[in-house]
Design a protein around this motif. Structure first.
Motif, PDB file in Angstrom:
ATOM      1  N   GLN A  21       1.267  -0.755   0.075  1.00 64.93           N
ATOM      2  CA  GLN A  21      -0.261   0.559  -0.054  1.00 64.93           C
ATOM      3  C   GLN A  21       0.697   1.153  -0.271  1.00 64.93           C
ATOM      4  O   GLN A  21       0.416   2.313  -0.327  1.00 64.93           O
ATOM      5  CB  GLN A  21      -1.082   0.240   1.276  1.00 64.93           C
ATOM      6  N   THR A  37      -8.663  -6.147   1.908  1.00 64.57           N
ATOM      7  CA  THR A  37     -10.213  -6.025   0.597  1.00 64.57           C
ATOM      8  C   THR A  37      -8.946  -5.799  -0.431  1.00 64.57           C
ATOM      9  O   THR A  37      -9.835  -6.141  -2.083  1.00 64.57           O
ATOM     10  CB  THR A  37     -10.902  -5.024   0.842  1.00 64.57           C
ATOM     11  N   GLN A  38      -8.482  -4.740  -0.914  1.00 67.42           N
ATOM     12  CA  GLN A  38      -7.531  -4.787  -1.890  1.00 67.42           C
ATOM     13  C   GLN A  38      -6.284  -5.752  -2.288  1.00 67.42           C
ATOM     14  O   GLN A  38      -5.128  -4.661  -2.667  1.00 67.42           O
ATOM     15  CB  GLN A  38      -7.470  -3.382  -1.320  1.00 67.42           C
ATOM     16  N   THR A  39      -6.337  -6.755  -2.228  1.00 62.24           N
ATOM     17  CA  THR A  39      -5.006  -7.781  -2.093  1.00 62.24           C
ATOM     18  C   THR A  39      -5.406  -9.067  -2.497  1.00 62.24           C
ATOM     19  O   THR A  39      -6.325  -9.704  -2.306  1.00 62.24           O
ATOM     20  CB  THR A  39      -4.469  -7.597  -0.409  1.00 62.24           C
ATOM     21  N   ARG A 156      -1.335  -5.597  -5.222  1.00 63.81           N
ATOM     22  CA  ARG A 156      -2.285  -5.414  -5.273  1.00 63.81           C
ATOM     23  C   ARG A 156      -3.435  -5.513  -5.800  1.00 63.81           C
ATOM     24  O   ARG A 156      -2.891  -5.779  -7.506  1.00 63.81           O
ATOM     25  CB  ARG A 156      -2.351  -3.503  -4.918  1.00 63.81           C
ATOM     26  N   THR A 157      -4.293  -5.390  -5.849  1.00 69.72           N
ATOM     27  CA  THR A 157      -5.291  -5.265  -6.774  1.00 69.72           C
ATOM     28  C   THR A 157      -6.453  -3.997  -7.222  1.00 69.72           C
ATOM     29  O   THR A 157      -6.911  -3.785  -7.758  1.00 69.72           O
ATOM     30  CB  THR A 157      -7.070  -6.103  -6.590  1.00 69.72           C
ATOM     31  N   ASP A 158      -5.825  -2.591  -6.457  1.00 71.82           N
ATOM     32  CA  ASP A 158      -6.773  -1.587  -6.635  1.00 71.82           C
ATOM     33  C   ASP A 158      -5.938  -0.853  -8.194  1.00 71.82           C
ATOM     34  O   ASP A 158      -5.814  -0.378  -8.527  1.00 71.82           O
ATOM     35  CB  ASP A 158      -6.390  -0.638  -5.430  1.00 71.82           C
TER      36      ASP A 158
END
Length: 188
Positions: A21, A37-39, A156-158
């Protein structure tokens, strides 16, 4: 990918996910899938943790080590929190066992202490297979069914994941399966 440079973030991080992050890392190798949630967690492999004893240790003839076997022994490990040691978190703490402790920063230091009967250790089979094969130390399963751990590559997925990073994660997986002993796929 000749234009991509690989830098490894050195040092120990109790929780390496914040590095993602903070844009200080593009992937982190972790042993558990968190609830971030963003991983995204890409499974790498699962492996057995083995108990290690000296060749003339009192447990040399045992088929496996139980939680109670650690009660009167010195557990030799890396100097990391117990919450990150599977043997403590999964086996010993639930059994109410707090063994005496000794620490080494180096795997070879841990193995020398084990070989000289200064205590017992628990390490991944793939990391100590050569020492076992040469007869420097003996390995024992932890409980009858073994103590298994897993490794994941977290990203990261974001943000859009670059193709080189996805290929790098696949290279890690393929190289591990072609070079490490006794690892297995992580079952979904």
């Amino acid at each position: 990918w000749p234009a991509v440079e690989l830098d490894i973030v050195s040092g120990f991080y109790k929780d390496p996910l914040p590095l993602l992050q903070q844009n200080r890392a593009e992937i982190a190798i972790v042993s558990e899938q968190g609830k971030h949630t963003q991983t995204h967690f890409s499974p790498l492999f699962r492996f057995e943790m083995l108990g290690l004893v000296g060749r003339k240790h009192a447990y040399a003839n045992k088929n496996y080590l139980s939680a109670e076997d650690f009660a009167t022994e010195t557990l030799i490990s890396y100097p990391i929190p117990d919450s990150l040691l599977d043997i403590m978190r999964v086996i010993l703490e639930p059994a109410g066992i707090q063994p005496m402790r000794r620490y080494s920063d180096l795997t070879v230091g841990i193995l020398q202490l084990v070989a000289s009967r200064r205590g017992i250790a628990v390490l991944p089979h793939w990391s100590v297979a050569g020492y076992i094969e040469r007869g420097y130390i003996l390995s024992k399963r932890i409980t009858e069914t073994g103590l298994w751990s897993e490794l994941y590559a977290a990203r990261r997925t974001d943000i859009d994941t670059p193709r080189y990073l996805l290929e790098f994660i696949e290279i890690i997986r393929q190289t591990s399966f072609s070079h490490l002993q006794d690892i297995a796929p992580i079952e979904a």
